[in-house]
Design an enzyme around this catalytic site. Sequence first.
Site, PDB file in Angstrom:
ATOM      1  CB  SER A 201      -0.958  -0.040   1.185  1.00 46.17           C
ATOM      2  OG  SER A 201      -1.989   0.902   1.053  1.00 46.17           O
ATOM      3  CG  ASP A 298      -6.945  -2.539  -3.530  1.00 50.34           C
ATOM      4  OD1 ASP A 298      -7.418  -1.493  -3.028  1.00 50.34           O
ATOM      5  OD2 ASP A 298      -5.726  -2.794  -3.544  1.00 50.34           O
ATOM      6  CG  HIS A 328      -5.822  -2.169   0.036  1.00 48.77           C
ATOM      7  ND1 HIS A 328      -5.021  -1.766  -1.019  1.00 48.77           N
ATOM      8  CD2 HIS A 328      -5.266  -1.639   1.153  1.00 48.77           C
ATOM      9  CE1 HIS A 328      -4.038  -1.013  -0.555  1.00 48.77           C
ATOM     10  NE2 HIS A 328      -4.162  -0.937   0.761  1.00 48.77           N
TER      11      HIS A 328
END
Length: 359
Positions: A201, A298, A328
Amino acid sequence: MNPRLDALLRGTVSAAQANALTPLYALPAAVRRRLAGPPIQIDGNTLDPEIQLLLRANALLPGTTKTDALAARAQFRSVNKLVAGHPRALQRVTDLTVRGADGQLGARLYVPRTGRDTGNGLLVFFHGGGWVVGDLDTHDSLCRIIAADAGIRVLAVDYRLAPEAPAPTAAEDAIAAFTWAVDHAEDLGVDPARIAVGGDSAGGNVSAVVAQQSVVRDFPRPALQVLLYPALDLVGRRPSRDLFGEGFLLTEEDIMWYREHYTPDPAARPTAEVSPLLVDDKALAELPPALVTSAGFDPLRDEAREYVDRLTAAGVPVTHLYHPTLVHGHYNLIPLPGATADALVTLTAHLKAALGPAS
């Protein structure tokens, strides 16, 4: 839902709050599927039922609202304790300090039971959390699994967080920490030519920046850039943000809250040090090989895909691991069986092939 099943799920969630997701996933598969509810299908993909069960459980927990960064960090640490699983045993785990852009940063070196005293592969790892939350402990279980299963050393770095340290501080800390690792390869017991950079991320964001700036600023290039469902563009918006911006762990509200904290000055957002997807094409051609992962549910899915396409067009060797049924943050959901566990196995297998000990 059947009231008895609902009561069972609520009881299991109560156990999860005590750091025990295991009982939920120890239930028979048929029961778990009933608890999860009808299949969720969006954009041609069907959500993994084990993820769907986790989301159902999460919906039954008391709601939380992001207020200040300190409260958000405490909440993130608590959530990660629920999904961390049992820590993997290694040869050793050592806390140390590394060079940041302005002073020393905390770091943690993970040494697997396999390997040699010198010449090992190393992944310099930067945790996710929107540049605002996350630390060495929130990603400890993931780093342990990578080290153990890939047979490589992992150096996790605790870069400075926003809003106290706004953009591009995290990226500059990452650059300094990576170059420190190369400079201290002998001390770390690794081969300076086999040092990769990676993260999930926001950590994938700064890892992409490290790879790009190694070309722009002419410092040693990573052997591999490992971008796990990375955040790559703080300016543009793609369809996946609308499709999956609510109900799949990372929400649109989260994305905007993180962006405002990391980039209070909007002028920073289109720069390559903050939005690496927007870098000039010329900076892409000489980048090191990339391992990029993305998930079907995601909101950041489409920017990862776009970066894969740009890297490929520039001639960069790219391995894209796409997991259409996942969300995610799935690499941190350690206790989950099925597709989530399989994705982690696939990741560590690729890292072992690229950086692991010679057979």
